[in-house]
Motif scaffolding. Structure first.
Motif, mmCIF file in Angstrom:
data_model
loop_
_atom_site.group_PDB
_atom_site.id
_atom_site.type_symbol
_atom_site.label_atom_id
_atom_site.label_comp_id
_atom_site.label_asym_id
_atom_site.label_seq_id
_atom_site.Cartn_x
_atom_site.Cartn_y
_atom_site.Cartn_z
ATOM 1 N N ALA A 100 4.358 16.540 -4.751
ATOM 2 C CA ALA A 100 5.259 17.580 -4.465
ATOM 3 C C ALA A 100 5.304 17.964 -2.927
ATOM 4 O O ALA A 100 6.391 18.331 -2.484
ATOM 5 C CB ALA A 100 5.066 18.644 -5.444
ATOM 6 N N SER A 101 4.246 17.823 -2.471
ATOM 7 C CA SER A 101 4.109 18.588 -0.992
ATOM 8 C C SER A 101 4.728 17.300 0.055
ATOM 9 O O SER A 101 4.949 17.500 1.187
ATOM 10 C CB SER A 101 2.995 18.640 -0.485
ATOM 11 O OG SER A 101 1.826 17.239 -0.673
ATOM 12 N N GLY A 102 4.927 16.067 -0.705
ATOM 13 C CA GLY A 102 5.687 15.052 0.333
ATOM 14 C C GLY A 102 4.442 14.104 0.750
ATOM 15 O O GLY A 102 4.609 13.163 1.221
ATOM 16 N N ASP A 103 3.180 14.801 0.477
ATOM 17 C CA ASP A 103 1.994 13.364 0.735
ATOM 18 C C ASP A 103 1.826 12.535 -0.066
ATOM 19 O O ASP A 103 2.403 12.609 -1.145
ATOM 20 C CB ASP A 103 0.823 14.276 1.036
ATOM 21 C CG ASP A 103 0.941 15.340 2.118
ATOM 22 O OD1 ASP A 103 1.410 15.063 3.180
ATOM 23 O OD2 ASP A 103 0.244 16.504 2.198
ATOM 24 N N PHE A 104 1.264 11.569 0.419
ATOM 25 C CA PHE A 104 0.820 10.407 -0.691
ATOM 26 C C PHE A 104 -0.646 10.354 -1.186
ATOM 27 O O PHE A 104 -1.584 10.398 -0.454
ATOM 28 C CB PHE A 104 1.276 9.254 -0.079
ATOM 29 C CG PHE A 104 2.616 8.924 -0.027
ATOM 30 C CD1 PHE A 104 3.322 8.523 -1.134
ATOM 31 C CD2 PHE A 104 3.468 9.372 0.940
ATOM 32 C CE1 PHE A 104 4.783 8.163 -1.002
ATOM 33 C CE2 PHE A 104 4.773 9.041 1.212
ATOM 34 C CZ PHE A 104 5.506 8.797 0.127
ATOM 35 N N ASP A 105 -0.768 10.219 -2.377
ATOM 36 C CA ASP A 105 -2.040 10.242 -2.898
ATOM 37 C C ASP A 105 -2.513 8.735 -3.535
ATOM 38 O O ASP A 105 -1.658 8.026 -3.908
ATOM 39 C CB ASP A 105 -2.056 11.143 -4.433
ATOM 40 C CG ASP A 105 -3.355 11.016 -4.765
ATOM 41 O OD1 ASP A 105 -4.483 11.561 -4.451
ATOM 42 O OD2 ASP A 105 -3.636 10.646 -6.011
ATOM 43 N N TYR A 106 -3.622 8.320 -3.383
ATOM 44 C CA TYR A 106 -4.128 6.936 -3.623
ATOM 45 C C TYR A 106 -5.022 7.007 -4.596
ATOM 46 O O TYR A 106 -6.218 7.741 -4.376
ATOM 47 C CB TYR A 106 -4.681 6.416 -2.398
ATOM 48 C CG TYR A 106 -3.403 6.193 -1.321
ATOM 49 C CD1 TYR A 106 -2.595 5.081 -1.238
ATOM 50 C CD2 TYR A 106 -3.248 7.161 -0.335
ATOM 51 C CE1 TYR A 106 -1.630 5.026 -0.295
ATOM 52 C CE2 TYR A 106 -2.296 7.110 0.642
ATOM 53 C CZ TYR A 106 -1.449 6.027 0.566
ATOM 54 O OH TYR A 106 -0.560 6.073 1.788
ATOM 55 N N SER A 107 -5.086 6.032 -5.570
ATOM 56 C CA SER A 107 -6.009 5.979 -6.691
ATOM 57 C C SER A 107 -6.163 4.637 -7.185
ATOM 58 O O SER A 107 -5.090 3.747 -7.156
ATOM 59 C CB SER A 107 -5.723 7.172 -7.882
ATOM 60 O OG SER A 107 -4.575 6.658 -8.411
ATOM 61 N N ILE A 108 -7.182 4.322 -8.074
ATOM 62 C CA ILE A 108 -7.293 3.004 -8.685
ATOM 63 C C ILE A 108 -6.748 2.922 -10.114
ATOM 64 O O ILE A 108 -7.538 3.858 -10.847
ATOM 65 C CB ILE A 108 -8.760 2.347 -8.493
ATOM 66 C CG1 ILE A 108 -9.162 2.361 -7.096
ATOM 67 C CG2 ILE A 108 -8.894 1.132 -9.147
ATOM 68 C CD1 ILE A 108 -8.230 1.412 -6.208
ATOM 69 N N LEU A 109 -5.959 2.452 -10.495
ATOM 70 C CA LEU A 109 -5.349 2.510 -11.893
ATOM 71 C C LEU A 109 -6.782 1.561 -12.882
ATOM 72 O O LEU A 109 -7.373 0.598 -12.121
ATOM 73 C CB LEU A 109 -4.269 1.427 -12.110
ATOM 74 C CG LEU A 109 -2.805 2.065 -11.295
ATOM 75 C CD1 LEU A 109 -1.949 0.897 -11.587
ATOM 76 C CD2 LEU A 109 -2.507 3.316 -12.207
ATOM 77 N N THR A 110 -6.910 2.034 -13.811
ATOM 78 C CA THR A 110 -8.056 1.281 -14.727
ATOM 79 C C THR A 110 -7.546 0.874 -15.855
ATOM 80 O O THR A 110 -6.119 0.890 -15.966
ATOM 81 C CB THR A 110 -8.797 2.569 -15.296
ATOM 82 O OG1 THR A 110 -8.324 3.535 -16.278
ATOM 83 C CG2 THR A 110 -9.569 3.239 -14.035
ATOM 84 N N ASP A 111 -8.236 0.169 -16.920
ATOM 85 C CA ASP A 111 -7.737 -0.451 -17.942
ATOM 86 C C ASP A 111 -7.260 0.486 -18.970
ATOM 87 O O ASP A 111 -6.379 0.216 -19.882
ATOM 88 C CB ASP A 111 -9.006 -0.974 -18.685
ATOM 89 C CG ASP A 111 -9.682 -2.166 -17.920
ATOM 90 O OD1 ASP A 111 -8.966 -2.734 -17.088
ATOM 91 O OD2 ASP A 111 -10.520 -2.690 -18.331
#
Length: 230
Positions: A100-111
């Motif tokens: 919502a802040s406009g920043d981007f978040d990165y994560s690893i998708l799991t099974d």
């Protein structure tokens, strides 16, 4: 895959047409070689985060023009300087989410995550520089070649796409992609068929892209075929 096969046959056809046209011309003792190039690569990612996986077939399409500058009397050693275009996709499980802040978040998708598409794409204008060695002569149109070089690319556009249980998400306004990509190149082959390798020396993302406070240092590795045309 059908489109890939079609492109390969078109490139072979172009090479044959150009070769036939060249053979009908008078012998040129000041000949030059391999002005145009087109390539297809399978794109890999190195230096990946924990639990990162690639999926599907990640492709790259490359074409351009290189000015051939012979530097010896036999003209079988040359410097090549050119300009080209490169389109690349990377199918993998790195999820990019806009907060919502406009920043981007990165994560690893799991099974546990259900999705049918998750990739990012990069389009570049490239400046290749090559040191070229070949067994060509003024009358020999099929020859061995070893071309080693460096390629600098400026990122024109970048896009992330996700389709899954979180919806359909697309982002093309991410500031965390590096504006420049650069790396080492190597092309080895005989005649039409040439093995091509590219190894990026810098990361795809800037230091602002992190997972658990660790920078995402992934770099591009491309393996495929390069076709050279007079």
């Amino acid at each position: 895959m059908k489109n890939l096969i079609l492109i390969i046959f078109l490139l072979i056809g172009f090479q044959w047409v150009f070769s036939q046209d060249t053979q009908e011309k008078a012998i040129d003792s000041l000949y030059k070689e391999d002005h145009f190039y087109a390539g297809i690569t399978y794109n890999l990612l190195g230096k990946t985060p924990n639990d990162f996986k690639q999926s599907g077939f990640s492709t790259g399409f490359h074409f351009g023009y290189i000015k051939d500058i012979p530097i010896n009397k036999n003209r079988n050693v040359a410097i090549g300087i050119g300009i080209g275009y490169s389109a690349n996709s990377f199918n993998q499980n790195l999820f990019v989410n806009k907060l919502a802040s406009g920043d981007f978040d990165y994560s690893i998708l799991t099974d546990e995550n259900t999705y049918t598409k998750n990739k990012f794409s990069i389009h570049l204008i490239e400046l290749p520089i090559e040191f070229r060695w070949r067994t060509s002569t003024p009358t020999n149109y099929d020859f061995w070649r070893i071309y080693m070089g460096f390629k600098l690319g400026y990122v024109l556009t970048h896009t992330t796409k996700y389709v899954g249980d979180l919806g359909a998400l697309k982002h093309n306004d991410i500031d965390d992609f590096n504006d420049y990509q650069y790396g080492l190149t190597l092309s080895i082959g005989y005649g039409t068929w040439n093995l091509h390798l590219y190894y990026a020396l810098n990361a795809i993302f800037s230091n602002n892209a992190v997972i658990n406070n660790d920078s995402i240092d992934m770099n591009a590795i491309k393996i495929g075929l390069m076709f050279y045309i007079l």
